[in-house]
Every structure is written in structure tokens, then in C-alpha cells.
Design a protein around this motif. Structure first.
Motif, PDB file in Angstrom:
ATOM      1  N   MET A  32      30.314 -84.005  32.334  1.00  0.00           N
ATOM      2  CA  MET A  32      30.660 -84.330  30.961  1.00  0.00           C
ATOM      3  C   MET A  32      30.209 -85.706  30.802  1.00  0.00           C
ATOM      4  SD  MET A  32      34.254 -84.952  29.102  1.00  0.00           S
ATOM      5  CE  MET A  32      35.195 -83.803  29.920  1.00  0.00           C
ATOM      6  N   GLN A  33      29.644 -85.893  29.545  1.00  0.00           N
ATOM      7  CA  GLN A  33      29.061 -87.188  29.230  1.00  0.00           C
ATOM      8  C   GLN A  33      30.136 -87.927  28.526  1.00  0.00           C
ATOM      9  OE1 GLN A  33      26.426 -88.818  29.796  1.00  0.00           O
ATOM     10  NE2 GLN A  33      27.101 -90.558  28.495  1.00  0.00           N
ATOM     11  N   LEU A  34      30.861 -89.027  29.187  1.00  0.00           N
ATOM     12  CA  LEU A  34      32.054 -89.917  28.301  1.00  0.00           C
ATOM     13  C   LEU A  34      31.474 -90.840  27.386  1.00  0.00           C
ATOM     14  CD1 LEU A  34      34.316 -89.928  31.629  1.00  0.00           C
ATOM     15  CD2 LEU A  34      34.334 -88.221  29.563  1.00  0.00           C
ATOM     16  N   ILE A  35      32.005 -90.910  26.302  1.00  0.00           N
ATOM     17  CA  ILE A  35      31.691 -92.186  25.473  1.00  0.00           C
ATOM     18  C   ILE A  35      32.702 -92.904  24.732  1.00  0.00           C
ATOM     19  CG2 ILE A  35      29.425 -90.954  24.932  1.00  0.00           C
ATOM     20  CD1 ILE A  35      30.855 -90.049  22.164  1.00  0.00           C
ATOM     21  N   VAL A  36      32.677 -94.028  24.665  1.00  0.00           N
ATOM     22  CA  VAL A  36      33.605 -94.812  23.831  1.00  0.00           C
ATOM     23  C   VAL A  36      33.840 -94.145  22.586  1.00  0.00           C
ATOM     24  CG1 VAL A  36      34.409 -97.103  22.506  1.00  0.00           C
ATOM     25  CG2 VAL A  36      33.056 -96.935  25.059  1.00  0.00           C
ATOM     26  N   GLY A  37      35.323 -94.150  22.219  1.00  0.00           N
ATOM     27  CA  GLY A  37      35.569 -93.405  21.071  1.00  0.00           C
ATOM     28  C   GLY A  37      35.982 -91.884  21.151  1.00  0.00           C
ATOM     29  N   GLN A  38      35.502 -91.377  22.230  1.00  0.00           N
ATOM     30  CA  GLN A  38      35.950 -89.737  22.580  1.00  0.00           C
ATOM     31  C   GLN A  38      37.554 -89.834  22.568  1.00  0.00           C
ATOM     32  OE1 GLN A  38      34.015 -88.539  25.814  1.00  0.00           O
ATOM     33  NE2 GLN A  38      34.384 -86.452  25.707  1.00  0.00           N
ATOM     34  N   LYS A  39      38.177 -88.863  22.330  1.00  0.00           N
ATOM     35  CA  LYS A  39      39.501 -88.613  21.895  1.00  0.00           C
ATOM     36  C   LYS A  39      40.234 -87.113  22.597  1.00  0.00           C
ATOM     37  CE  LYS A  39      40.388 -91.117  17.702  1.00  0.00           C
ATOM     38  NZ  LYS A  39      40.930 -91.157  16.474  1.00  0.00           N
ATOM     39  N   ALA A  40      41.155 -87.167  23.091  1.00  0.00           N
ATOM     40  CA  ALA A  40      41.763 -85.671  23.322  1.00  0.00           C
ATOM     41  C   ALA A  40      43.229 -85.932  23.282  1.00  0.00           C
ATOM     42  CB  ALA A  40      41.731 -85.648  24.890  1.00  0.00           C
ATOM     43  N   SER A  41      43.788 -84.843  22.991  1.00  0.00           N
ATOM     44  CA  SER A  41      45.469 -84.672  22.509  1.00  0.00           C
ATOM     45  C   SER A  41      45.754 -83.501  23.238  1.00  0.00           C
ATOM     46  CB  SER A  41      45.723 -84.684  21.141  1.00  0.00           C
ATOM     47  OG  SER A  41      45.101 -83.690  20.550  1.00  0.00           O
ATOM     48  N   GLN A  42      47.355 -83.750  23.084  1.00  0.00           N
ATOM     49  CA  GLN A  42      48.275 -82.323  23.691  1.00  0.00           C
ATOM     50  C   GLN A  42      49.281 -82.639  22.856  1.00  0.00           C
ATOM     51  OE1 GLN A  42      49.335 -82.662  27.982  1.00  0.00           O
ATOM     52  NE2 GLN A  42      51.094 -81.343  27.816  1.00  0.00           N
ATOM     53  N   THR A  43      49.918 -81.344  22.090  1.00  0.00           N
ATOM     54  CA  THR A  43      51.125 -81.355  21.584  1.00  0.00           C
ATOM     55  C   THR A  43      52.028 -80.587  22.360  1.00  0.00           C
ATOM     56  OG1 THR A  43      49.846 -81.062  19.613  1.00  0.00           O
ATOM     57  CG2 THR A  43      52.179 -80.216  19.491  1.00  0.00           C
ATOM     58  N   LYS A  44      53.524 -81.164  22.400  1.00  0.00           N
ATOM     59  CA  LYS A  44      54.755 -80.588  23.305  1.00  0.00           C
ATOM     60  C   LYS A  44      55.966 -80.782  22.586  1.00  0.00           C
ATOM     61  CE  LYS A  44      56.806 -80.102  27.307  1.00  0.00           C
ATOM     62  NZ  LYS A  44      56.912 -78.348  27.627  1.00  0.00           N
ATOM     63  N   LYS A  45      56.750 -79.897  22.597  1.00  0.00           N
ATOM     64  CA  LYS A  45      58.090 -79.960  22.267  1.00  0.00           C
ATOM     65  C   LYS A  45      59.100 -80.215  23.505  1.00  0.00           C
ATOM     66  CE  LYS A  45      59.772 -77.390  18.852  1.00  0.00           C
ATOM     67  NZ  LYS A  45      60.358 -76.328  18.134  1.00  0.00           N
ATOM     68  N   PHE A  46      59.922 -80.921  23.904  1.00  0.00           N
ATOM     69  CA  PHE A  46      60.573 -80.708  25.321  1.00  0.00           C
ATOM     70  C   PHE A  46      62.050 -80.214  25.072  1.00  0.00           C
ATOM     71  CE2 PHE A  46      57.663 -84.686  25.765  1.00  0.00           C
ATOM     72  CZ  PHE A  46      57.405 -84.496  27.049  1.00  0.00           C
ATOM     73  N   SER A  47      62.287 -79.257  25.833  1.00  0.00           N
ATOM     74  CA  SER A  47      63.456 -78.561  25.709  1.00  0.00           C
ATOM     75  C   SER A  47      64.419 -79.207  26.278  1.00  0.00           C
ATOM     76  CB  SER A  47      63.330 -77.253  26.118  1.00  0.00           C
ATOM     77  OG  SER A  47      63.247 -77.130  27.625  1.00  0.00           O
ATOM     78  N   GLU A  56      42.282 -92.288  23.911  1.00  0.00           N
ATOM     79  CA  GLU A  56      41.124 -92.469  23.301  1.00  0.00           C
ATOM     80  C   GLU A  56      40.230 -93.595  24.249  1.00  0.00           C
ATOM     81  OE1 GLU A  56      39.012 -94.502  19.464  1.00  0.00           O
ATOM     82  OE2 GLU A  56      41.231 -94.232  19.504  1.00  0.00           O
ATOM     83  N   ILE A  57      39.233 -93.078  24.717  1.00  0.00           N
ATOM     84  CA  ILE A  57      38.378 -93.985  25.523  1.00  0.00           C
ATOM     85  C   ILE A  57      37.814 -95.298  24.855  1.00  0.00           C
ATOM     86  CG2 ILE A  57      36.161 -94.389  26.834  1.00  0.00           C
ATOM     87  CD1 ILE A  57      36.449 -91.463  27.472  1.00  0.00           C
ATOM     88  N   ILE A  58      38.349 -96.467  25.230  1.00  0.00           N
ATOM     89  CA  ILE A  58      38.009 -97.875  24.295  1.00  0.00           C
ATOM     90  C   ILE A  58      37.112 -98.485  25.190  1.00  0.00           C
ATOM     91  CG2 ILE A  58      40.029 -97.788  22.961  1.00  0.00           C
ATOM     92  CD1 ILE A  58      41.271 -99.900  25.072  1.00  0.00           C
ATOM     93  N   LYS A  59      36.918 -98.446  26.684  1.00  0.00           N
ATOM     94  CA  LYS A  59      35.787 -99.156  27.361  1.00  0.00           C
ATOM     95  C   LYS A  59      35.435 -98.300  28.691  1.00  0.00           C
ATOM     96  CE  LYS A  59      35.564-103.363  29.883  1.00  0.00           C
ATOM     97  NZ  LYS A  59      36.119-104.695  30.450  1.00  0.00           N
ATOM     98  N   ILE A  60      33.996 -98.375  29.020  1.00  0.00           N
ATOM     99  CA  ILE A  60      33.825 -97.672  30.120  1.00  0.00           C
ATOM    100  C   ILE A  60      32.886 -98.990  30.830  1.00  0.00           C
ATOM    101  CG2 ILE A  60      32.232 -95.875  31.147  1.00  0.00           C
ATOM    102  CD1 ILE A  60      32.531 -94.376  28.622  1.00  0.00           C
ATOM    103  N   ARG A  61      33.256 -99.255  31.912  1.00  0.00           N
ATOM    104  CA  ARG A  61      32.493-100.280  32.785  1.00  0.00           C
ATOM    105  C   ARG A  61      31.120 -99.567  33.184  1.00  0.00           C
ATOM    106  NH1 ARG A  61      36.232-103.637  36.857  1.00  0.00           N
ATOM    107  NH2 ARG A  61      34.229-103.780  37.581  1.00  0.00           N
ATOM    108  N   ASP A  62      30.358-100.341  33.223  1.00  0.00           N
ATOM    109  CA  ASP A  62      28.703-100.356  33.665  1.00  0.00           C
ATOM    110  C   ASP A  62      28.672-100.185  35.101  1.00  0.00           C
ATOM    111  OD1 ASP A  62      27.848 -99.762  31.054  1.00  0.00           O
ATOM    112  OD2 ASP A  62      27.418-101.885  30.773  1.00  0.00           O
TER     113      ASP A  62
END
Length: 134
Positions: free
Chosen positions: A1-16, A96-102
């Protein structure tokens, strides 16, 4: 997978209530604010709240499973708890990816968790090592 700055992911949850009680048992957290409704009603929150580390675990779940995914190793986690999360409230955790070291496979990600109405309950930052060639 190519990772880039600005890439986001999420997960929704309700804790019982059951999950919160099990987390209390697992971690030996005997604080009644998490499972005793009568006790909690006398606090500033008025209701039982989900344990902070349990809420933060949503971030780890995203990092290890989705973005960047398998091969993720935590280096650090900075977290600010802004609001309580009550049992049975639905939240969405974001990274959200904000920095990837070279020079090294080290990635910095902004994290936040928000309720359905957009109120942010937690914000922070993760730094991870990504072993992408496993």
C-alpha cells in the motif's frame, strides 16, 4: 500500500456496559465511575463513563488493522482527554498521516475521537514504526 500525508482512516464504535465491565476486570480498574451507576450519579459526570485507555484503544485498532495496518509498531502515543465518553454513546475514531520520514519507516499520525454530533472527546498524536515488508 502506498502511504501518503493526508491519508485518513476511521472506525465507529459504541461501548456497551458489558464491555466496560470486562475492561475493568481485565485491567483491575476498580473505579466505580465506570460501572456503578449510583456512584456515578453523584459525580460531575452524572453517568458511568468509559475508561480512557479503552477509548484510546480504538486508535491502536485502526493503526494495527487499517492505516497503516499489519506491521505497525507503536513508538509513542500522546493523548488529551477533552470530554467524557458515556457508555452506549457512539463515537468515531480517526487517524490521519501527518508526516512520513524519508530516512526510516516512521510515520506520525494525528488522532481524534468524536461523538455523533461532532464533539471531540479525545485528541492526540501517534508515532509508529511501519514494518511493511513482513
Amino acid at each position: 500500500m502506498q502511504l501518503i500525508v493526508g491519508q485518513k482512516a476511521s472506525q465507529t464504535k459504541k461501548f456497551s456496559k458489558e464491555e466496560v465491565l470486562n475492561f475493568s476486570k481485565l485491567t483491575s480498574d476498580d473505579n466505580p465511575i465506570h460501572f456503578d451507576e449510583q456512584y456515578a450519579s453523584k459525580t460531575r459526570f452524572k453517568k458511568t463513563i468509559v475508561q480512557g485507555p479503552m477509548v484510546v484503544s480504538l486508535i491502536g485498532g485502526i493503526l494495527g488493522s487499517t492505516l497503516p495496518g499489519p506491521g505497525t509498531i507503536y513508538i509513542s502515543q500522546e493523548t488529551k482527554f477533552l470530554k467524557p465518553l458515556f457508555i452506549e454513546e457512539t463515537v468515531t475514531a480517526w487517524v490521519e498521516i501527518i508526516k512520513i520520514r524519508d530516512d526510516k519507516p516512521i510515520i506520525t499520525l494525528k488522532n481524534w475521537i468524536e461523538k455523533e454530533d461532532g464533539e471531540v472527546v479525545l485528541e492526540g498524536q501517534s508515532v509508529i514504526l511501519f514494518l511493511e515488508n513482513l
